[in-house]
Scaffold this motif. Structure first.
Motif, PDB file in Angstrom:
ATOM      1  N   PRO A 274       0.802  -1.247   0.000  1.00 42.26           N
ATOM      2  CA  PRO A 274       0.000   0.000   0.000  1.00 42.26           C
ATOM      3  C   PRO A 274       0.824   1.281   0.000  1.00 42.26           C
ATOM      4  O   PRO A 274       0.424   2.283  -0.599  1.00 42.26           O
ATOM      5  CB  PRO A 274      -0.827  -0.130   1.284  1.00 42.26           C
ATOM      6  N   HIS A 275       1.984   1.275   0.686  1.00 43.95           N
ATOM      7  CA  HIS A 275       2.778   2.504   0.793  1.00 43.95           C
ATOM      8  C   HIS A 275       3.673   2.734  -0.421  1.00 43.95           C
ATOM      9  O   HIS A 275       4.294   3.801  -0.553  1.00 43.95           O
ATOM     10  CB  HIS A 275       3.644   2.469   2.057  1.00 43.95           C
ATOM     11  N   GLU A 276       3.745   1.741  -1.329  1.00 47.84           N
ATOM     12  CA  GLU A 276       4.640   1.854  -2.476  1.00 47.84           C
ATOM     13  C   GLU A 276       3.935   2.506  -3.670  1.00 47.84           C
ATOM     14  O   GLU A 276       2.711   2.480  -3.771  1.00 47.84           O
ATOM     15  CB  GLU A 276       5.169   0.470  -2.873  1.00 47.84           C
ATOM     16  N   ASN A 277       4.739   3.075  -4.557  1.00 48.96           N
ATOM     17  CA  ASN A 277       4.207   3.739  -5.741  1.00 48.96           C
ATOM     18  C   ASN A 277       4.031   2.752  -6.889  1.00 48.96           C
ATOM     19  O   ASN A 277       4.494   1.611  -6.828  1.00 48.96           O
ATOM     20  CB  ASN A 277       5.136   4.882  -6.169  1.00 48.96           C
ATOM     21  N   ASP A 278       3.358   3.209  -7.948  1.00 49.56           N
ATOM     22  CA  ASP A 278       3.050   2.350  -9.085  1.00 49.56           C
ATOM     23  C   ASP A 278       4.320   1.792  -9.733  1.00 49.56           C
ATOM     24  O   ASP A 278       5.354   2.471  -9.809  1.00 49.56           O
ATOM     25  CB  ASP A 278       2.261   3.128 -10.140  1.00 49.56           C
ATOM     26  N   THR A 279       4.219   0.562 -10.195  1.00 46.76           N
ATOM     27  CA  THR A 279       5.331  -0.135 -10.833  1.00 46.76           C
ATOM     28  C   THR A 279       5.738   0.554 -12.133  1.00 46.76           C
ATOM     29  O   THR A 279       4.896   1.048 -12.882  1.00 46.76           O
ATOM     30  CB  THR A 279       4.946  -1.588 -11.123  1.00 46.76           C
ATOM     31  N   ILE A 280       7.044   0.562 -12.382  1.00 45.95           N
ATOM     32  CA  ILE A 280       7.597   1.101 -13.627  1.00 45.95           C
ATOM     33  C   ILE A 280       8.020  -0.058 -14.518  1.00 45.95           C
ATOM     34  O   ILE A 280       8.583  -1.046 -14.050  1.00 45.95           O
ATOM     35  CB  ILE A 280       8.820   2.001 -13.345  1.00 45.95           C
ATOM     36  N   GLY A 281       7.749   0.050 -15.801  1.00 50.66           N
ATOM     37  CA  GLY A 281       8.170  -0.954 -16.768  1.00 50.66           C
ATOM     38  C   GLY A 281       9.127  -0.360 -17.781  1.00 50.66           C
ATOM     39  O   GLY A 281       8.880   0.718 -18.329  1.00 50.66           O
ATOM     40  N   ILE A 282      10.244  -1.051 -18.024  1.00 53.02           N
ATOM     41  CA  ILE A 282      11.226  -0.593 -19.007  1.00 53.02           C
ATOM     42  C   ILE A 282      11.408  -1.663 -20.071  1.00 53.02           C
ATOM     43  O   ILE A 282      11.727  -2.810 -19.761  1.00 53.02           O
ATOM     44  CB  ILE A 282      12.592  -0.296 -18.351  1.00 53.02           C
ATOM     45  N   LEU A 283      11.181  -1.277 -21.317  1.00 48.30           N
ATOM     46  CA  LEU A 283      11.469  -2.157 -22.453  1.00 48.30           C
ATOM     47  C   LEU A 283      12.850  -1.795 -22.982  1.00 48.30           C
ATOM     48  O   LEU A 283      13.051  -0.723 -23.559  1.00 48.30           O
ATOM     49  CB  LEU A 283      10.420  -1.982 -23.538  1.00 48.30           C
ATOM     50  N   LEU A 284      13.802  -2.678 -22.758  1.00 52.24           N
ATOM     51  CA  LEU A 284      15.164  -2.464 -23.219  1.00 52.24           C
ATOM     52  C   LEU A 284      15.288  -3.130 -24.584  1.00 52.24           C
ATOM     53  O   LEU A 284      15.309  -4.361 -24.692  1.00 52.24           O
ATOM     54  CB  LEU A 284      16.135  -3.081 -22.212  1.00 52.24           C
ATOM     55  N   CYS A 285      15.356  -2.323 -25.640  1.00 53.05           N
ATOM     56  CA  CYS A 285      15.231  -2.878 -26.988  1.00 53.05           C
ATOM     57  C   CYS A 285      16.378  -2.443 -27.896  1.00 53.05           C
ATOM     58  O   CYS A 285      17.033  -1.424 -27.662  1.00 53.05           O
ATOM     59  CB  CYS A 285      13.903  -2.455 -27.604  1.00 53.05           C
ATOM     60  N   ALA A 286      16.588  -3.239 -28.960  1.00 59.07           N
ATOM     61  CA  ALA A 286      17.655  -2.939 -29.914  1.00 59.07           C
ATOM     62  C   ALA A 286      17.328  -1.709 -30.739  1.00 59.07           C
ATOM     63  O   ALA A 286      18.211  -0.923 -31.087  1.00 59.07           O
ATOM     64  CB  ALA A 286      17.898  -4.143 -30.819  1.00 59.07           C
ATOM     65  N   SER A 287      16.053  -1.517 -31.068  1.00 56.51           N
ATOM     66  CA  SER A 287      15.607  -0.326 -31.804  1.00 56.51           C
ATOM     67  C   SER A 287      14.117  -0.152 -31.564  1.00 56.51           C
ATOM     68  O   SER A 287      13.428  -1.082 -31.143  1.00 56.51           O
ATOM     69  CB  SER A 287      15.897  -0.451 -33.305  1.00 56.51           C
ATOM     70  N   LYS A 288      13.629   1.065 -31.833  1.00 58.07           N
ATOM     71  CA  LYS A 288      12.222   1.324 -31.570  1.00 58.07           C
ATOM     72  C   LYS A 288      11.703   2.436 -32.460  1.00 58.07           C
ATOM     73  O   LYS A 288      12.462   3.274 -32.946  1.00 58.07           O
ATOM     74  CB  LYS A 288      12.010   1.721 -30.096  1.00 58.07           C
ATOM     75  N   ASN A 289      10.396   2.387 -32.667  1.00 62.21           N
ATOM     76  CA  ASN A 289       9.686   3.449 -33.369  1.00 62.21           C
ATOM     77  C   ASN A 289       8.914   4.218 -32.300  1.00 62.21           C
ATOM     78  O   ASN A 289       7.952   3.708 -31.736  1.00 62.21           O
ATOM     79  CB  ASN A 289       8.744   2.856 -34.423  1.00 62.21           C
TER      80      ASN A 289
END
Length: 334
Positions: A274-289
């Motif tokens: 409850p005391h923690e903030n929303d989860t962060i997601g990181i997509l570590l990718c070779a390239s992106k649009n």
């Protein structure tokens, strides 16, 4: 005779800490000595300011007097460095005991004052070694953070004048993974990249940014009888949230974003306290649009980030060009 093992551990710790403190104290005194030498040289130069070549002659003469007695630390090159040290840091009380002379030498190369202040603040805050500071300067950390933040915010976070309130203030794009030793042209699987990251975990956490700690690799989660595996899970104590990382060695797709969104939702609903903030997601990718990322995610979302990884260090010019592109794009939108 039975001796409590913690007693021996405590004594060893006292010895190690005392030795480290002594080394730091000696190095700080050496740093102060070089500063005072630089100050005295500058004052003497001012006395002979009517002669254009007086400074160079003075340093050459001084080196000839000192080097035979005190060694190579007083070569013409080194004495010039002491003079530059004083000119760059003219107030002795601004010198940090936490910084070694070797670190100050690295900082003297940085001409931009705001950039130099950033690396000083980060070194003191994170207790970086000389090698770690060198790596961060070589990887143009300051410029990379500027690609998604303004200078004032970057410097304020570094100086602890404010805590990061948004994940984008500490997440870098691109992330530089040259320490993995993998060739950019080589063909490899995601598991190979993941294994290399685990092998070089300390360097990877340093590249991720402030406050990151490792939690799990290939974390298995159960959703209504189906099993999924999250590549990497970290925790950030500054943001007080879980950070879920997915590694993609191909160009990012909207399916990849959807997969990561599911993992983020799972951690928010099942793992987060409850005391923690929303989860962060990181997509570590070779390239992106970037457009695909933008239109796949809801407007204004602050939980999913796509960061391109590089397996080599780009030049400062390349990164500055990218920073300028971001500035122009922002101004056009405004």
């Amino acid at each position: 005779m039975l001796i409590n093992q913690s007693f021996i551990t405590d004594i060893k710790s006292i010895i190690s800490n005392s030795r480290e403190n002594a080394i730091r104290a000696i190095d700080h005194q050496r740093t102060l000595m070089y500063w005072h030498i630089g100050k005295r040289i500058f004052e003497e130069e001012q006395e002979g300011k009517d002669r254009a070549d007086y400074g160079s002659q003075l340093i050459k003469y001084l080196s000839g007097q000192l080097q035979p007695e005190f060694g190579s630390g007083f070569s013409v090159r080194q004495i010039n460095l002491y003079r530059q040290f004083y000119r760059t840091f003219p107030i002795v009380h601004t010198l940090y005991a936490q910084l070694s002379w070797s670190q100050y030498k690295l900082l003297l190369v940085i001409e931009n004052q705001e950039q130099r202040e950033f690396y000083i603040a980060e070194t003191v805050k994170n207790n970086w070694t000389v090698r770690q500071l060198q790596r961060q300067v070589d990887s143009n950390l300051y410029e990379r953070l500027l690609m998604s933040n303004d200078k004032e915010s970057v410097l304020a976070v570094a100086k602890k004048e404010k805590l990061p309130s948004d994940a984008k203030e500490i997440i870098k794009d691109p992330m530089l993974l040259e320490f993995l030793g993998m060739k950019r042209e080589a063909s490899y699987y995601e598991k190979d990249l993941e294994s290399a990251i685990i092998t070089h975990l300390q360097d990877f956490l340093l590249e991720l940014g402030n406050g990151f700690s490792f939690v799990s690799r290939q974390k298995r989660i159960h959703i209504e009888g189906d099993e999924f595996y999250v590549d990497l899970v970290c925790y950030n104590r500054l943001l007080q949230c879980f950070v879920v990382i997915e590694i993609k060695t191909h160009k990012l797709t909207h399916q990849d974003i959807g997969q990561l969104q599911m993992y983020v939702n799972y951690y928010d609903r099942i793992e987060k306290l409850p005391h923690e903030n929303d989860t962060i997601g990181i997509l570590l990718c070779a390239s992106k649009n970037d457009a695909v990322v933008k239109f796949t995610l809801p407007v204004g979302q602050k939980q999913i980030f796509a960061s391109k990884y590089e397996l080599y260090l780009p030049t400062e010019k390349q990164l500055l060009d990218e920073v300028n592109k971001e500035i122009v794009s922002f101004e056009e939108k405004g």
